[in-house]
Structures are given as structure tokens and as C-alpha cells.
Design an enzyme around this catalytic site. Sequence first.
Site, PDB file in Angstrom:
ATOM      1  N   ARG A 195     -15.489  21.611 -60.456  1.00  0.00           N
ATOM      2  CA  ARG A 195     -14.798  22.623 -59.671  1.00  0.00           C
ATOM      3  C   ARG A 195     -14.862  22.246 -58.199  1.00  0.00           C
ATOM      4  NH1 ARG A 195     -13.280  23.617 -63.939  1.00  0.00           N
ATOM      5  NH2 ARG A 195     -13.099  25.612 -65.052  1.00  0.00           N
TER       6      ARG A 195
ATOM      7  N   GLU B 236      -4.960  25.844 -57.097  1.00  0.00           N
ATOM      8  CA  GLU B 236      -4.246  25.157 -58.169  1.00  0.00           C
ATOM      9  C   GLU B 236      -3.162  26.073 -58.736  1.00  0.00           C
ATOM     10  OE1 GLU B 236      -6.944  23.682 -61.120  1.00  0.00           O
ATOM     11  OE2 GLU B 236      -8.121  22.524 -59.685  1.00  0.00           O
TER      12      GLU B 236
ATOM     13  N   HIS C  39      -5.978  18.105 -62.241  1.00  0.00           N
ATOM     14  CA  HIS C  39      -6.793  18.888 -63.164  1.00  0.00           C
ATOM     15  C   HIS C  39      -6.400  18.623 -64.614  1.00  0.00           C
ATOM     16  CE1 HIS C  39      -9.404  22.763 -63.494  1.00  0.00           C
ATOM     17  NE2 HIS C  39      -9.723  21.860 -64.402  1.00  0.00           N
TER      18      HIS C  39
END
Length: 324
Positions: free
Chosen positions: A236, A265, A285
Site C-alpha cells: 500500500r 487509484e 496495481h
Amino acid sequence: MNVSILDDYFDTVRTLPCFRMLDGHAIKVWNDHTEDIDELARRLKDTEALVLIRERTQIRASLLERLDKLKLISQRSVYPHIDIAACTRRGVIVSSNLHAGTPSYATAELTWGLILASMREIPQQMAALKAGKWQIGVGSTLRGKTLGIYGYGRIGAAVADYGKAFGMNVVAWARPASLARATADGVAAAKDKREFFERCDIISLHMRLVADTRGIVTAADLACMKPSALLVNTSRAGLVEPGALAAALRAGRPGMAAVDVYEEEPLRDTRNELLTLDNVVCTPHIGYVTREEYELQFSDIFDQILAYAAGRPKNVVNPEVLGG
């Protein structure tokens, strides 16, 4: 039951074998992403069971208050993107299997891919070759170097095993209980946090983002790293002090970074500083984004929907909503 699936960007879910688990239910799959509350409320107005793909869409009170038919949110893994208290007030069950017994091998593999890509400058060499250039620099070998695992959980342990297989010296820094697991696995424990950051050639972050871990990697920590070192973050973005990584890379300690996660995001801003630095490898991601990982995740997610439909909800995050 009316089931909606959000943010399935490549229309992958309906192609999975486990999708047949939902036969007999009315399914609507949305392939784009929107953060507009009015649009989400329109799309989900008849939804009884909502399927989320990790943390792609925020589910907050302002949206929940407009979803009168919603009874269940089914997903997998952690749920910082869901207002659990608002769900409870609205009588919405949140089911989420935290898969405590199995690591995400997909994320561990991507971590290793980023390490190799960074140390051998694979993206930079490829871009140069496409531009008509032949060899633009000299990479580094992993064997004999020190790999640091910050946070020794399931994924961290898998990455540590990859390091051993590549002939690296593996060292961990984590909470005492995690360090005990690391030493039991034959991984050395760093003397302290400073020594960990100073010693390691590569540091890979593997912690959950909670209040105690937010900003746990500070600018001072990064300044201790070698100019030749690499920081990898597939966990993260919030684990690193805001703005600290880009500033540290500009200052030359560490010399490289590889990141798969960002404060906001999806990341659409091509001016984001990490995307403009030549010594950073960035991916959008995709740590968990493999067909095999999707099959594992959605098997759990759909099983939770079937359990709810049978009157036996499982993996319930907010049991208060079930009443007495």
C-alpha cells in the site's frame, strides 16, 4: 437475486469457471470505473448483492443511503473502502473472506518481477531498443545481495523464499511475533530498523495498511538506504510517508524504486512524480490481477453470495446486522 459486479475492467469475471456458481441469479457486470455517486446510485438501484473487486470503488454512506434494495456486499480481503458502520445502520451485510491461511502468490510473483525488472533495467532497456539504441547501461546481479523483507507475513515469506532461491541473503524487520516466524523460517532478523535500512540492497514492503503502519517508512528511513539500493512497494502506498519516496529518489537514496500502489487509484495523472522519474518502475496495481488469483477470489466471493441466499451468511464483517 439481482447481483451487480463493479469495475471488471476487461470483462474477465464472466469467463472464469466459478462464474457458473451464480447460475439462476440476475447478473449485471460493469466494465468501466466511475466515482460519480449519482451514476453509481443509478446503476445499483435494483442491486441486492454487490460484488466488489478489491478496493476499486469506495462504498460510503452517501451512496449506501440511496441503495434501498441492497442487502449484501460480497468481496475478498481487507475493506478500508467500505463504510462498515453505515452498512450496519442500513442493514447491509458485508461478507469478506480475509484468506488468512493463503498468501497471494500473484502479488509475490509480481514483487519478484519488479525486483528483476528494476535491477536489470528491463523497462529502460526495452524503451531504448525501441528507440533504436543498443544497451544503455549495466544492471546488477541479485546473487549475494541482501534482500530485506519489511513485514514478515504470508506474502513477505513467499518473497523471502524467492530471494533464497536466487542466492540472496534475506533479512527481516517486523513486529516481534513476525520476526519470530521469520527466524523459524531461517530468515535473519535485523538488529534494529536503522540497521535494516542501511544494510539491505533491496527492501520489499509487506504490511497491511492500518493506523499503526501508515507512514511507517519515513524520509529518515529512506535516507539511510544505499545509493545503489531498491525499494519495492506492492502493498500500500500509505505505508510510506507522503512525498518521501519521490524526494528520496531525487536525493539518490535509495537509487531505485518499484511501485504497484498509489495514494489515489486509479492513477490517471501522467504528471505524477513517480511516473516522471527514470529510476522508478511503475505498474498499475496489478499484484492480484491474474486469472488464477481471480478464480480464487471470486470462488470465495460467489460462495458468500450463495451462503447468504441460503440464509446462512458467512465471513460476516459486521455481525451486528444479523441481530439476535
